[in-house]
Design a protein around this motif. Structure first.
Motif, mmCIF file in Angstrom:
data_model
loop_
_atom_site.group_PDB
_atom_site.id
_atom_site.type_symbol
_atom_site.label_atom_id
_atom_site.label_comp_id
_atom_site.label_asym_id
_atom_site.label_seq_id
_atom_site.Cartn_x
_atom_site.Cartn_y
_atom_site.Cartn_z
ATOM 1 N N ASP A 81 0.806 -1.234 0.000
ATOM 2 C CA ASP A 81 0.000 0.000 0.000
ATOM 3 C C ASP A 81 0.831 1.274 0.000
ATOM 4 O OD1 ASP A 81 -2.680 -1.382 0.567
ATOM 5 O OD2 ASP A 81 -1.421 -2.093 2.219
ATOM 6 N N ILE A 82 1.963 1.260 0.730
ATOM 7 C CA ILE A 82 2.699 2.496 1.010
ATOM 8 C C ILE A 82 4.179 2.315 0.659
ATOM 9 C CG2 ILE A 82 3.417 4.072 2.865
ATOM 10 C CD1 ILE A 82 0.926 2.908 4.465
ATOM 11 N N CYS A 134 0.300 4.765 -2.250
ATOM 12 C CA CYS A 134 0.716 6.030 -1.637
ATOM 13 C C CYS A 134 2.243 6.066 -1.555
ATOM 14 C CB CYS A 134 0.101 6.111 -0.240
ATOM 15 S SG CYS A 134 0.733 7.467 0.741
ATOM 16 N N LYS A 175 -6.184 7.531 -7.952
ATOM 17 C CA LYS A 175 -6.110 7.553 -6.485
ATOM 18 C C LYS A 175 -4.767 7.040 -5.942
ATOM 19 C CE LYS A 175 -10.946 7.868 -5.478
ATOM 20 N NZ LYS A 175 -11.360 8.027 -6.887
ATOM 21 N N ILE A 176 -3.712 7.234 -6.731
ATOM 22 C CA ILE A 176 -2.371 6.931 -6.234
ATOM 23 C C ILE A 176 -1.749 8.276 -5.848
ATOM 24 C CG2 ILE A 176 -0.126 5.904 -6.740
ATOM 25 C CD1 ILE A 176 -1.560 4.265 -8.965
ATOM 26 N N ARG A 177 -1.402 8.412 -4.549
ATOM 27 C CA ARG A 177 -0.943 9.712 -4.037
ATOM 28 C C ARG A 177 0.583 9.772 -3.939
ATOM 29 N NH1 ARG A 177 -2.081 10.903 0.919
ATOM 30 N NH2 ARG A 177 -2.522 8.795 1.665
ATOM 31 N N ASN A 179 3.506 12.367 -2.161
ATOM 32 C CA ASN A 179 3.849 13.542 -1.365
ATOM 33 C C ASN A 179 5.316 13.462 -0.959
ATOM 34 O OD1 ASN A 179 1.186 14.998 -0.913
ATOM 35 N ND2 ASN A 179 0.638 12.930 -0.241
ATOM 36 N N ALA A 230 0.611 8.981 4.941
ATOM 37 C CA ALA A 230 0.345 7.610 4.480
ATOM 38 C C ALA A 230 -1.010 7.101 4.935
ATOM 39 C CB ALA A 230 1.446 6.688 5.001
ATOM 40 N N ASP A 232 -5.230 7.169 5.911
ATOM 41 C CA ASP A 232 -6.452 7.556 5.195
ATOM 42 C C ASP A 232 -6.897 8.973 5.557
ATOM 43 O OD1 ASP A 232 -6.463 5.119 3.959
ATOM 44 O OD2 ASP A 232 -7.835 4.191 5.398
ATOM 45 N N GLU A 235 -6.323 11.272 2.649
ATOM 46 C CA GLU A 235 -6.742 10.719 1.349
ATOM 47 C C GLU A 235 -6.936 11.791 0.267
ATOM 48 O OE1 GLU A 235 -10.465 8.621 1.469
ATOM 49 O OE2 GLU A 235 -11.621 10.463 1.713
ATOM 50 N N THR A 238 -2.376 15.322 -1.943
ATOM 51 C CA THR A 238 -1.389 14.797 -2.892
ATOM 52 C C THR A 238 -0.623 15.947 -3.515
ATOM 53 O OG1 THR A 238 -1.025 13.099 -4.568
ATOM 54 C CG2 THR A 238 -2.833 14.663 -5.006
#
Ligand SMILES: NC(=O)c1ccc[n+]([C@@H]2O[C@H](COP(=O)([O-])OP(=O)(O)OC[C@H]3O[C@@H](n4cnc5c(N)ncnc54)[C@H](O)[C@@H]3O)[C@@H](O)[C@H]2O)c1
Ligand SMILES: *[C@@H]1O[C@H](CO)[C@@H](O)[C@H](O)[C@H]1NC(C)=O
Ligand SMILES: *[C@@H]1O[C@H](CO)[C@@H](O)[C@H](O)[C@H]1NC(C)=O
Ligand SMILES: *[C@@H]1O[C@H](CO)[C@@H](O)[C@H](O)[C@H]1NC(C)=O
Ligand SMILES: *[C@@H]1O[C@H](CO)[C@@H](O)[C@H](O)[C@H]1NC(C)=O
Length: 250
Positions: A81-82, A134, A175-177, A179, A230, A232, A235, A238
């Motif tokens: 996920d991260i 993310c 929806k892939i962030r 930062n 990371a 929610d 969410e 970004t």
């Protein structure tokens, strides 16, 4: 109470030391599965076993090592996920005309190519599985507030921040962030390189004196920022370059 990262799986590069070890610790406390990837087998194994994390020896400048990291996450926890791109490298602070080819390559390979490889290897995984991935890059205030010295380290961090913003916009519909977190100087395995001299309290003073809050960034400061980005809770966040610097960049 469930942790803020409960059930998520994270890769933390450079997790064998400094900020990365702090991030791995916080992520474990908040319920994440953590895979530490580090060049140093000794440091990585030590940190991972103390936290109940997994470890693989990896060089973030090698595509095959990113492929191995993804496979390890899928085999161990069923997915990813991260991604925390924290591993970084720098040459000792010195006049720019004295920098060598190897020192230039080191900065751009470890600080920029690693981010490229992580996107190249991991984006297809997130896209094919329709997973909201993310990425958090550990860039630096050095990439935002230019001052003399460390030209190629600093520009590599600016490249990292800029690539982060580009990808944030490009992959937002999926929806892939993406930062970045930008610490100011902190006391880690790399500090002596930034200072250009030993990491003593006296030598650090010149650097922390220009930080409005009067101290350097700690691993916990970086870890808390990464945890938020990371989670929610972030969410809708970004493309942000989050300065964790006690006001240094104002
Ligand atoms: N310490 C500071 O003052 C400061 C300030 C701003 C940003 N940063 C950034 O923070 C990040 C973490 O650095 P740190 O300060 O904790 O230093 P550190 O030296 O304590 O930790 C860096 C870790 O990255 C690992 N690493 C280096 N090259 C690697 C590679 N090719 N593949 C895999 N692992 C590799 C090292 O083995 C080490 O464990 C870096 O990106 C650094 O540029 C540090
Ligand atoms: C292991 O971590 C320590 C503490 O951060 C650091 O000083 C040392 O250089 C690291 N060793 C290697 C081989 O990276
Ligand atoms: C990491 O990989 C790069 C590219 O293959 C290589 O040039 C470098 O020497 C490797 N670093 C270490 C410490 O093994
Ligand atoms: C580069 O970053 C270092 C460490 O943060 C800082 O001391 C230096 O002033 C910066 N230089 C430039 C040109 O950005
Ligand atoms: C990246 O480059 C673009 C185009 O020059 C610029 O507008 C933007 O501010 C840069 N972003 C960062 C984080 O440096």
């Amino acid at each position: 109470m469930p942790g803020r990262l409960e059930g998520k799986t994270a890769i933390v590069t450079g997790g064998g030391s400094g900020f990365g070890a702090g991030i791995a610790k916080k992520f474990r406390q908040e319920g994440a599965n953590v895979l530490i990837c580090d060049l140093s087998t000794e440091n990585g194994t030590k940190v991972a076993s103390s936290l109940g994390a997994e470890f693989i020896t990896a060089n973030v400048t090698k595509r095959s090592d990113w492929e191995a990291a993804l496979k390890k996450c899928i085999d161990t926890w069923g997915g990813l996920d991260i991604v925390i791109n924290n591993a970084g490298a720098c040459y000792p602070n010195k006049p720019t005309e004295q920098v060598t080819d190897d020192e230039f390559d080191l900065c751009y390979n470890v600080n920029v190519k690693s981010v490229y490889l992580s996107s190249s290897v991991l984006l297809p995984y997130f896209l094919e599985n329709n997973r909201p991935g993310c990425f958090v890059q550990i860039a630096s205030t050095a990439g935002i507030r230019p001052r003399p010295g460390l030209t190629w380290y600093n520009s590599s961090k600016a490249a990292c921040s800029n690539a982060t913003k580009t990808m944030a916009v490009e992959y937002a519909p999926k929806k892939i962030r993406f930062n970045a977190v930008c610490p100011v100087v902190g006391s880690t395995g790399m500090t002596h390189l930034f200072l250009g001299k030993p990491n003593t309290e006296e030598n650090m003073k010149a650097f922390t004196a220009v930080v409005p809050m009067g101290r350097g960034t700690t691993p916990a400061d970086v870890a808390n920022a990464c945890c938020y980005l990371a989670s929610d809770e972030a969410e809708f966040i970004t493309g942000v370059n989050l300065e964790v610097d006690g006001g240094r960049c104002v």
